[in-house]
Write a protein that holds these residues in place. Structure first.
Motif, mmCIF file in Angstrom:
data_model
loop_
_atom_site.group_PDB
_atom_site.id
_atom_site.type_symbol
_atom_site.label_atom_id
_atom_site.label_comp_id
_atom_site.label_asym_id
_atom_site.label_seq_id
_atom_site.Cartn_x
_atom_site.Cartn_y
_atom_site.Cartn_z
ATOM 1 N N THR A 6 0.834 -1.208 0.000
ATOM 2 C CA THR A 6 0.000 0.000 0.000
ATOM 3 C C THR A 6 0.863 1.250 0.000
ATOM 4 O OG1 THR A 6 -1.745 -1.196 1.184
ATOM 5 C CG2 THR A 6 -1.840 1.203 1.241
ATOM 6 N N TYR A 9 2.384 1.901 -3.557
ATOM 7 C CA TYR A 9 1.449 2.406 -4.560
ATOM 8 C C TYR A 9 0.866 3.758 -4.175
ATOM 9 C CZ TYR A 9 2.123 -1.966 -6.912
ATOM 10 O OH TYR A 9 2.701 -3.019 -7.560
ATOM 11 N N LEU A 10 0.788 4.048 -2.881
ATOM 12 C CA LEU A 10 0.382 5.382 -2.440
ATOM 13 C C LEU A 10 1.435 6.402 -2.862
ATOM 14 C CD1 LEU A 10 -1.568 7.219 -0.913
ATOM 15 C CD2 LEU A 10 -0.341 6.634 1.183
ATOM 16 N N LEU A 13 0.894 7.181 -6.442
ATOM 17 C CA LEU A 13 -0.256 8.066 -6.599
ATOM 18 C C LEU A 13 0.128 9.503 -6.255
ATOM 19 C CD1 LEU A 13 -3.260 8.639 -7.106
ATOM 20 C CD2 LEU A 13 -3.689 7.954 -4.727
ATOM 21 N N ILE A 118 -4.551 -4.405 -4.509
ATOM 22 C CA ILE A 118 -4.068 -3.093 -4.075
ATOM 23 C C ILE A 118 -3.438 -2.352 -5.252
ATOM 24 C CG2 ILE A 118 -2.329 -1.946 -2.631
ATOM 25 C CD1 ILE A 118 -2.887 -4.189 -0.542
ATOM 26 N N GLN A 119 -2.635 -3.050 -6.038
ATOM 27 C CA GLN A 119 -2.006 -2.426 -7.211
ATOM 28 C C GLN A 119 -3.074 -1.903 -8.169
ATOM 29 O OE1 GLN A 119 0.692 -4.909 -9.481
ATOM 30 N NE2 GLN A 119 0.415 -3.653 -11.279
ATOM 31 N N TYR A 122 -4.769 1.420 -6.762
ATOM 32 C CA TYR A 122 -3.926 2.618 -6.804
ATOM 33 C C TYR A 122 -3.544 3.018 -8.223
ATOM 34 C CZ TYR A 122 -3.598 3.189 -1.805
ATOM 35 O OH TYR A 122 -3.898 3.444 -0.495
ATOM 36 N N MET A 125 -6.506 4.832 -9.734
ATOM 37 C CA MET A 125 -6.584 6.226 -9.263
ATOM 38 C C MET A 125 -5.500 7.080 -9.919
ATOM 39 S SD MET A 125 -7.641 6.017 -5.226
ATOM 40 C CE MET A 125 -6.309 4.951 -4.692
ATOM 41 N N THR A 126 -4.297 6.540 -10.042
ATOM 42 C CA THR A 126 -3.197 7.263 -10.678
ATOM 43 C C THR A 126 -3.539 7.595 -12.125
ATOM 44 O OG1 THR A 126 -1.586 6.170 -9.249
ATOM 45 C CG2 THR A 126 -0.746 7.112 -11.290
#
Length: 145
Positions: A6, A9-10, A13, A118-119, A122, A125-126
């Motif tokens: 997380t 990938y955060l 982002l 999770i990937q 994110y 969203m990216t």
């Protein structure tokens, strides 16, 4: 220090948001050309694609695990169901019991599945942030120029 899935990938982002905002900032403060505002969004989408295509292939890993260990595990499971305590004669007796291997394989597949989920969240969203700024960053920059 090891980062969690997380956190990695955060960070990507946040990088995409920074690139997108940077493109708008560049257009407003440096070039004074509203058409330059979308470039940061284009870079953010490019980062999302790089991460997506460079990240390890989950499907290939699952296939490798099942193809490499699957036949041996199936033999051991069949031996257990046939009432034998261990694998058929001639098998390696120094290995872990089949049930332990199956449980380990299932646990690994669940972990990989969660990392993939999770990937996907994110990177989606990216991509959305980058695409929106790429397409509409000029309208935001126009307000500030």
């Amino acid at each position: 220090m090891r980062f969690s899935t997380t956190q990695k990938y955060l960070a990507i982002l946040i990088l995409a948001i920074a690139l997108s905002a940077g493109g708008i900032g560049y257009a407003v403060h440096c070039s004074k050309n509203k058409d330059d505002a979308g470039r940061g969004g284009a870079l953010a989408v490019a980062v999302a694609f790089v991460v997506l295509f460079v990240s390890r292939g989950q499907g290939a890993r699952v296939y490798d695990i099942l193809a490499g260990e699957g036949p041996e595990l199936l033999r051991k499971i069949e031996a257990l169901h046939a009432g034998e305590a261990e694998a058929p004669a001639g098998a390696d007796t120094g290995t872990l019991p089949a049930e332990t291997k199956v449980n380990a394989l299932v646990a690994r597949l669940r972990t990989d599945s969660e990392e993939q989920r999770i990937q996907n969240i994110y990177l989606a969203m990216t991509s959305v942030v980058g695409t929106l700024v790429w397409g509409f960053g000029d309208l935001i920059a126009k307000r500030f120029i």
